[in-house]
Design a protein around this motif. Structure first.
Motif, short mmCIF file in Angstrom:
data_model
loop_
_atom_site.label_atom_id
_atom_site.label_comp_id
_atom_site.label_asym_id
_atom_site.label_seq_id
_atom_site.Cartn_x
_atom_site.Cartn_y
_atom_site.Cartn_z
N ASP A 167 -137.98 60.37 -75.84
CA ASP A 167 -139.18 59.72 -76.37
C ASP A 167 -139.99 60.68 -77.21
O ASP A 167 -140.54 60.31 -78.26
CB ASP A 167 -140.03 59.19 -75.22
CG ASP A 167 -139.32 58.13 -74.40
OD1 ASP A 167 -139.71 56.95 -74.47
OD2 ASP A 167 -138.37 58.48 -73.68
N THR B 109 -127.83 45.82 -78.67
CA THR B 109 -127.25 47.02 -78.10
C THR B 109 -125.86 46.78 -77.52
O THR B 109 -125.13 47.74 -77.25
CB THR B 109 -128.18 47.59 -77.02
OG1 THR B 109 -128.68 46.53 -76.20
CG2 THR B 109 -129.35 48.31 -77.66
N MET C 94 -131.81 45.03 -69.96
CA MET C 94 -132.05 46.32 -70.62
C MET C 94 -130.74 47.00 -71.01
O MET C 94 -129.86 47.20 -70.17
CB MET C 94 -132.85 47.23 -69.68
CG MET C 94 -133.14 48.61 -70.24
SD MET C 94 -133.94 49.70 -69.04
CE MET C 94 -135.60 49.06 -69.04
N TRP C 95 -130.62 47.36 -72.29
CA TRP C 95 -129.48 48.07 -72.87
C TRP C 95 -128.17 47.28 -72.82
O TRP C 95 -127.11 47.82 -73.12
CB TRP C 95 -129.27 49.44 -72.20
CG TRP C 95 -130.39 50.40 -72.46
CD1 TRP C 95 -131.21 50.97 -71.54
CD2 TRP C 95 -130.82 50.91 -73.74
NE1 TRP C 95 -132.13 51.79 -72.16
CE2 TRP C 95 -131.90 51.77 -73.51
CE3 TRP C 95 -130.39 50.71 -75.06
CZ2 TRP C 95 -132.58 52.44 -74.53
CZ3 TRP C 95 -131.06 51.38 -76.08
CH2 TRP C 95 -132.13 52.23 -75.80
N TRP D 200 -133.30 47.42 -79.50
CA TRP D 200 -134.20 48.55 -79.33
C TRP D 200 -134.46 49.14 -80.71
O TRP D 200 -133.54 49.27 -81.53
CB TRP D 200 -133.60 49.61 -78.41
CG TRP D 200 -133.53 49.20 -76.97
CD1 TRP D 200 -132.71 48.25 -76.42
CD2 TRP D 200 -134.31 49.73 -75.89
NE1 TRP D 200 -132.93 48.16 -75.07
CE2 TRP D 200 -133.90 49.07 -74.71
CE3 TRP D 200 -135.29 50.72 -75.80
CZ2 TRP D 200 -134.46 49.34 -73.46
CZ3 TRP D 200 -135.84 51.01 -74.55
CH2 TRP D 200 -135.42 50.33 -73.40
N ASN E 150 -135.18 52.22 -81.52
CA ASN E 150 -134.59 53.54 -81.77
C ASN E 150 -133.12 53.45 -82.16
O ASN E 150 -132.67 54.14 -83.08
CB ASN E 150 -134.79 54.47 -80.57
CG ASN E 150 -134.05 54.01 -79.33
OD1 ASN E 150 -133.86 52.82 -79.09
ND2 ASN E 150 -133.66 54.96 -78.50
N THR E 151 -132.34 52.60 -81.48
CA THR E 151 -130.93 52.50 -81.85
C THR E 151 -130.78 51.88 -83.23
O THR E 151 -129.90 52.27 -84.01
CB THR E 151 -130.15 51.70 -80.80
OG1 THR E 151 -130.81 50.46 -80.53
CG2 THR E 151 -130.02 52.49 -79.52
N GLU F 283 -141.00 47.50 -75.84
CA GLU F 283 -139.92 48.38 -75.41
C GLU F 283 -138.58 47.89 -75.95
O GLU F 283 -137.79 48.66 -76.49
CB GLU F 283 -139.90 48.45 -73.89
CG GLU F 283 -138.94 49.45 -73.31
CD GLU F 283 -138.98 49.47 -71.79
OE1 GLU F 283 -138.43 50.42 -71.20
OE2 GLU F 283 -139.57 48.54 -71.18
N TYR F 284 -138.31 46.59 -75.81
CA TYR F 284 -137.08 46.00 -76.37
C TYR F 284 -137.30 44.50 -76.55
O TYR F 284 -138.24 43.92 -75.99
CB TYR F 284 -135.85 46.29 -75.50
CG TYR F 284 -135.96 45.98 -74.03
CD1 TYR F 284 -135.47 44.79 -73.50
CD2 TYR F 284 -136.50 46.90 -73.14
CE1 TYR F 284 -135.55 44.50 -72.15
CE2 TYR F 284 -136.58 46.63 -71.77
CZ TYR F 284 -136.11 45.44 -71.28
OH TYR F 284 -136.18 45.15 -69.94
N LYS G 248 -140.52 39.73 -77.39
CA LYS G 248 -140.40 40.69 -76.30
C LYS G 248 -139.51 40.13 -75.20
O LYS G 248 -139.68 38.99 -74.77
CB LYS G 248 -141.79 41.00 -75.74
CG LYS G 248 -141.80 42.05 -74.64
CD LYS G 248 -143.19 42.25 -74.06
CE LYS G 248 -143.51 41.23 -72.99
NZ LYS G 248 -142.71 41.42 -71.76
N ALA H 186 -139.69 43.76 -70.57
CA ALA H 186 -139.97 44.92 -71.41
C ALA H 186 -141.43 45.33 -71.33
O ALA H 186 -142.32 44.48 -71.21
CB ALA H 186 -139.58 44.63 -72.86
N SER I 99 -141.27 52.78 -80.06
CA SER I 99 -141.20 51.63 -80.96
C SER I 99 -142.32 51.69 -82.00
O SER I 99 -142.11 51.40 -83.17
CB SER I 99 -141.29 50.32 -80.17
OG SER I 99 -140.21 50.19 -79.26
#
Length: 572
Positions: free
Chosen positions: A231, A480, A493-494, A499, A501-502, A538-539, A547, A551, A558
Motif C-alpha cells: 500500500d 482479477t 475478494m481477489w 482492483w 492497483n492490478t 477497495e474493490y 463497490k 469492500a 485506490s
C-alpha cells in the motif's frame, strides 16, 4: 468551485467519515438514521469500529428538544440546521458551536479566510443543547453556550468542557486549505473525483508517535490502520503529484525495519511490525492452524512481506522531485530486500522465488493459493525482473561507480525461468503450488507484460487476453479472475472483483510491451469505474461497476492510483 467543495460532495458520513489528518477520531452517521444523530469512533490497528466506540450518539437539540438535521458537510465542518457546526479542535478533540454562516461561505475555497466567525453566544445559540450517548448507556446533555469541546482520551472516554469554537473552526479550515492547495489539477471531467481522492489521502494520515511522530498514510482508517508495504508503494505513487515529501515518508516507513537478512516486513504499525507468521494475532494463527497447511502453521514461522515493487515506487517518487542523497540511502535497503527474495524465498532452490504465504502476494484470497504452498507465480517473477532492472538503472543514476551487471544478469536468468511458466496450449502463464500446476486464469498471468521484453508471440497472446470479452475485457474493467474461469466470483475478494492497483499495473505492462493506445484505454476505463462507482473503494463488482458489498470505502491506494492515472491521462 473550490477543491474543498468538490470533495465535500462525497462526504456522506457513511462511506466517507468526518476526520482530520493525523487524528484517530472518526465521525459517522447511521445510513438509515432519520435525524442528525452522529456516532464517534476511534481508529486503531487490528480493531473493528464496533470495538472502538467513543459516543453512540452525538446530537444537537433545538430549544424544543428536536434533533437538528445534518444539512451540509465539508472537510472542515459538519453543519446542523442553519446555525450550528461541528469541527475538530486539534487531532484529539471535537468542537460544537454556532459560527456566522453568512460569512462561512467565504471559507469554502482553498484560500478562504475566517473573517466573520461570530461569537457562539449569539442569539442563534440560545436554548441549544448537545446530547451525548455513551457506550455504557449514559446520556448527558450540555447547553451549547459559547461552544463545547469534546476531548477523546486514549481509553476512548469523552470529556466535555467549554471551548473556543470560532478558533477551532478557523484552525481546522486552515489545515484543510493547506492540504487542498497541493491537490493535483487534472482534466475537468476528473477533477471532482481527484479532489475527493486527495481528501481520502489526507484523511487517512495517522500519526505514529513510536516512529518519531511519522505520518503514515494508511489504507483506511476503517479497519486498516497501519502502513502495509505494498500500500505504501501505491500511495506514494499518487502522493508524489502533490506532496513529494509525504510520498518519500511513506517509503521511509516501509523501508525502516528490514530484517537482518534484508526482508522487509508486511506491515509497520503503531505496536511494531508484522514480518512473520509468529507476529500474527492469535485469532489469525488459530485460523491458519485450521487450514491444515504445514507452511502456514505458526509452529513453523513463515516470512510475511509484500511483492517486490520497491524500486518501481522509488523511481516514480524520484521522478516527481529528485533527492539524490535520500535516494542512495533508500536504494541500499531496496537492494538488500531484492537479494532476500532470492536467498530467503526460493524455497525449492530452482532459482525462481516463491510466495511462502498468501499474505506475501498481496492477493491473499486468489485461487492461485487454493493449491499447496509455497506458490511460484508469474506476477512475482515479473516483479523480480522489473525490480532488478530498476535497481540497475537507479544505481547508474545515483551511484555511477557501482557495478550493475549482477542485477541485469539476474533479471535475464529470472525472465528465462518466467518463460518456463508459459503454457502455449493454454495461452497463459501458470502458477505452481509446491510444484503442482494451477490452472486458474487470473490477472497474475498478465503481469509478465511489465517486463517489456516478452517474445512477440507471448506478448500478443496476452494482449488478446486483455481484449477478450469472455475473459478480461469486461464492461467496467479488468477482473482479477477471468470471467470464463470456474473460480470467477464478482464479489469475492481477489476472485473476480476489479482492483485499481492490478488494473494500473496491467496498463503499465501494456505500455511497456508496446501497446500504448491499449494502455491508455485501460486507464480511461479504470478512472471511469471510480467515478461511476462513487469513489475510491477497495474493490469493485466487475458486472455492476459499483463497490463490492464487503469492500472498504475511502481506500488509500485506490485514491492514490486514481490520481496517478488522472494526471497521466491529463498529460496525454
Amino acid at each position: 468551485m473550490s477543491f474543498t467543495e468538490l470533495a465535500g460532495r462525497h462526504l456522506d458520513l457513511v462511506t466517507a467519515p468526518f476526520t482530520l489528518p493525523k487524528s484517530r477520531i472518526l465521525v459517522f452517521r447511521d445510513e438509515d438514521a432519520a435525524d442528525g444523530t452522529l456516532r464517534v469512533h476511534t481508529s486503531e490497528y487490528e480493531r473493528w469500529l464496533e470495538d472502538c466506540r467513543v459516543l453512540d450518539g452525538l446530537a444537537v437539540l433545538d430549544a424544543a428538544g428536536a434533533v437538528l438535521p445534518v444539512t451540509d458537510v465539508l472537510p472542515y465542518r459538519i453543519a446542523f440546521g442553519d446555525d450550528v457546526s461541528l469541527t475538530f479542535d486539534g487531532p484529539g478533540a471535537l468542537s460544537v458551536g454556532v459560527p456566522d454562516f453568512g460569512s462561512d461561505a467565504g471559507h469554502a475555497g482553498v484560500s478562504g479566510g475566517t473573517a466573520g466567525v461570530a461569537d457562539a453566544s449569539s442569539e442563534a445559540g440560545l436554548g441549544l443543547r448537545v446530547r451525548l450517548t455513551h457506550p455504557d448507556g449514559r446520556v448527558q446533555e450540555h447547553p451549547l453556550g459559547a461552544g463545547l469541546r469534546i476531548e477523546v482520551a486514549a481509553d476512548r472516554t469523552a470529556t466535555v468542557s467549554p471551548g473556543d469554537h470560532a478558533a477551532a473552526l478557523a484552525a481546522c479550515a486552515a489545515q484543510w486549505d493547506a492540504w487542498f492547495a497541493k491537490c493535483p489539477v487534472v482534466r475537468d471531467d476528473l477533477q471532482q473525483m481527484a479532489a475527493f481522492c486527495w481528501w481520502v489521502l489526507g484523511a487517512n494520515i495517522v500519526s505514529l508517535p513510536a516512529l518519531g511522530d511519522a505520518r503514515g498514510v494508511v489504507p483506511s482508517k476503517i479497519g486498516y490502520v497501519g502502513v502495509w508495504q505494498w500500500d505504501a508503494y501505491f500511495i506514494a505513487v499518487g502522493l508524489r503529484h502533490g506532496d513529494p515529501e509525504l510520498a518519500r515518508e511513506q517509503l521511509e516507513i516501509a523501508f525502516r525495519f528490514p530484517g537482518a537478512d534484508g526482508q522487509l516486513p508486511d506491515v509497520v504499525h503503531e505496536l511494531g511490525v508484522l514480518a512473520s507468521s509468529d507476529d500474527l494475532p492469535e485469532g489469525d494463527r488459530a485460523k491458519l492452524r485450521r487450514t491444515g497447511s504445514a507452511v502456514a502453521d505458526p509452529t513453523a514461522p513463515v516470512p510475511l512481506t509484500k511483492p517486490p515493487l520497491a524500486a518501481w515506487a522509488l523511481r516514480k517518487v524520484l521522478e516527481a522531485e529528485d533527492a539524490p542523497e535520500w535516494a542512495r540511502a533508500q536504494l541500499a535497503t531496496v537492494i538488500r530486500s531484492q537479494d532476500w527474495w532470492f536467498a530467503g524465498s526460493d524455497l525449492d532452490g530452482d532459482g525462481m522465488p516463491e510466495y511462502g504465504h498468501p499474505y506475501s502476494s498481496g492477493l491473499d484470497d486468489s485461487p492461485i493459493f487454493d493449491g499447496p504452498i509455497p506458490t511460484a507465480a508469474p506476477d512475482l517473477g515479473a516483479y523480480l525482473v522489473r525490480q532488478d532492472r530498476e535497481i540497475a538503472d537507479l544505481l547508474s543514476r545515483y551511484e555511477p561507480a557501482a557495478a550493475t551487471g549482477r542485477f541485469s544478469e539476474r533479471a535475464e536468468r529470472t525472465e528465462q525461468l518466467l518463460h518456463d511458466m508459459w503454457d502455449a496450449q493454454a495461452g497463459r502463464f501458470l502458477a505452481f503450488g509446491d510444484g503442482q500446476r494451477i490452472d486458474s486464469d487470473t490477472v497474475v498471468g498478465l503481469m509478465p507484460l511489465l517486463t517489456g521484453t516478452l517474445p512477440d508471440d507471448i506478448r500478443d497472446v496476452l494482449r488478446a487476453a486483455v481484449d477478450d470479452s469472455a475473459r478480461f475485457a469486461l464492461e467496467w474493467g479488468l477482473p482479477t479472475v477471468a470471467a470464463s474461469d470456474p473460480d470467477f466470483s464478482p464479489e469475492r475478494m481477489w476472485r473476480g472483483p476489479i482492483w485499481i492497483n492490478t488494473s494500473a499495473l496491467v496498463a503499465e505492462g501494456l505500455e511497456a510491451s508496446g501497446y500504448a493506445e491499449r494502455a491508455r484505454q485501460l486507464r480511461e476505463q479504470t478512472v471511469r469505474l471510480v467515478v461511476h462507482g462513487g469513489g475510491p473503494h477497495e474493490y469493485y463488482n466487475p458486472r455492476t461497476g459499483f463497490k463490492a458489498e464487503r469492500a472498504t470505502t475511502a481506500f488509500g491506494w485506490s485514491a492514490a492510483l486514481f490520481l496517478d492515472l488522472a494526471v497521466t491521462l491529463s498529460r496525454d
